[in-house]
Design a protein around this motif. Structure first.
Motif, mmCIF file in Angstrom:
data_model
loop_
_atom_site.group_PDB
_atom_site.id
_atom_site.type_symbol
_atom_site.label_atom_id
_atom_site.label_comp_id
_atom_site.label_asym_id
_atom_site.label_seq_id
_atom_site.Cartn_x
_atom_site.Cartn_y
_atom_site.Cartn_z
ATOM 1 N N UNK A 32 77.645 50.060 62.784
ATOM 2 C CA UNK A 32 77.433 51.189 61.872
ATOM 3 C C UNK A 32 78.633 51.450 60.955
ATOM 4 N N UNK A 33 79.862 51.344 61.492
ATOM 5 C CA UNK A 33 81.036 51.722 60.702
ATOM 6 C C UNK A 33 81.666 50.572 59.933
ATOM 7 N N UNK A 34 81.409 49.341 60.334
ATOM 8 C CA UNK A 34 82.023 48.202 59.662
ATOM 9 C C UNK A 34 81.100 47.561 58.639
ATOM 10 N N UNK A 59 86.382 53.634 58.295
ATOM 11 C CA UNK A 59 87.320 52.507 58.317
ATOM 12 C C UNK A 59 88.220 52.591 59.545
ATOM 13 N N UNK A 60 88.710 53.804 59.872
ATOM 14 C CA UNK A 60 89.532 53.975 61.071
ATOM 15 C C UNK A 60 88.733 53.643 62.330
ATOM 16 N N UNK A 61 87.495 54.127 62.408
ATOM 17 C CA UNK A 61 86.635 53.828 63.564
ATOM 18 C C UNK A 61 86.384 52.333 63.676
ATOM 19 N N UNK A 62 86.179 51.690 62.548
ATOM 20 C CA UNK A 62 85.928 50.247 62.541
ATOM 21 C C UNK A 62 87.138 49.494 63.081
ATOM 22 N N UNK A 63 88.333 49.866 62.611
ATOM 23 C CA UNK A 63 89.562 49.202 63.060
ATOM 24 C C UNK A 63 89.747 49.376 64.563
ATOM 25 N N UNK A 64 89.584 50.603 65.053
ATOM 26 C CA UNK A 64 89.742 50.848 66.486
ATOM 27 C C UNK A 64 88.682 50.124 67.304
ATOM 28 N N UNK A 65 87.451 50.069 66.807
ATOM 29 C CA UNK A 65 86.380 49.390 67.535
ATOM 30 C C UNK A 65 86.630 47.885 67.596
ATOM 31 N N UNK A 66 87.131 47.311 66.512
ATOM 32 C CA UNK A 66 87.429 45.866 66.529
ATOM 33 C C UNK A 66 88.585 45.557 67.485
ATOM 34 N N UNK A 83 86.548 60.874 52.394
ATOM 35 C CA UNK A 83 86.954 61.275 53.744
ATOM 36 C C UNK A 83 86.090 60.569 54.792
ATOM 37 N N UNK A 84 84.794 60.513 54.541
ATOM 38 C CA UNK A 84 83.875 59.836 55.471
ATOM 39 C C UNK A 84 84.165 58.337 55.510
ATOM 40 N N UNK A 85 84.414 57.744 54.335
ATOM 41 C CA UNK A 85 84.718 56.313 54.283
ATOM 42 C C UNK A 85 86.005 55.997 55.034
ATOM 43 N N UNK A 86 87.018 56.861 54.916
ATOM 44 C CA UNK A 86 88.282 56.654 55.629
ATOM 45 C C UNK A 86 88.066 56.762 57.139
ATOM 46 N N UNK A 87 87.285 57.736 57.568
ATOM 47 C CA UNK A 87 87.007 57.892 58.993
ATOM 48 C C UNK A 87 86.257 56.673 59.535
#
Length: 177
Positions: free
Chosen positions: A173-175, A124-131, A118-122
């Motif tokens: 941090x997220x990517x 990954x989503x944060x990374x995609x939105x940040x990019x 669940x943390x890894x998915x969150x």
């Protein structure tokens, strides 16, 4: 009213006496064990620290029956009681306990794995939105946001730089993998 309080106090005192019927011993690994049952037969008498009644090592349940020595006068020879190996003594309960422990550990591991996923998915989503946001900021287009009054305003250079720095921190941090 005083009689009710007295009876309640007497009940509380007698109820707590059941808690004093505890065994305490040191197991083969050197850990203190507290139980309401006598220790296994493979625990030496010197390792028993406490038993119900306060007498150490005098309970028949705590130590096996010793055969009488035939060299003592007046002692009758009794056949030695067969001693079960430590692995078979109480093995049913030990197996059940180990199975329950293994099931609990497996459930805990599955729960931890699900939480990690669940943390890894969150992330990954944060990374995609940040990019995506970083690409938008680097494109040079004018960007608007809503202020406290709900009005749309364009980002100035200082706010744009601060937001870009914040997005870079999220990417760091997220990517990172």
């Amino acid at each position: 009213m005083k009689m009710h309080k007295f009876l309640l106090l007497a009940l509380a005192c007698t109820w707590s006496l059941g808690a004093s019927a505890q065994w305490q011993w040191i197991d083969k690994d050197g850990r203190k064990v507290f139980s309401d049952r006598a220790p296994p037969l493979d625990i030496p008498e010197k390792s028993i620290l406490k038993q119900p009644g306060g007498n150490l090592g005098t309970s028949a349940a705590a130590k096996p029956v010793q055969p009488a020595d035939s060299s003592e006068p007046g002692a009758a020879a009794t056949p030695p009681t067969p001693k079960l190996p430590a692995s078979t003594a109480g093995s049913g309960k030990d197996k059940e306990l180990e199975e329950k422990k293994a099931q609990a550990e497996a459930a805990e591991a599955a729960k931890k794995k699900a939480e990690d996923e669940k943390i890894a998915k969150a992330k990954a989503d944060n990374c995609t939105r940040a990019r995506q946001a970083k690409a938008t900021f680097e494109s040079g287009r004018l960007i608007t946001h809503s202020n406290a009054k709900g009005e749309r305003v364009f980002l100035d250079d200082a706010t744009r730089a601060a937001e870009s720095k914040r997005i870079d921190g999220i990417i760091a941090t997220d990517c990172a993998r």
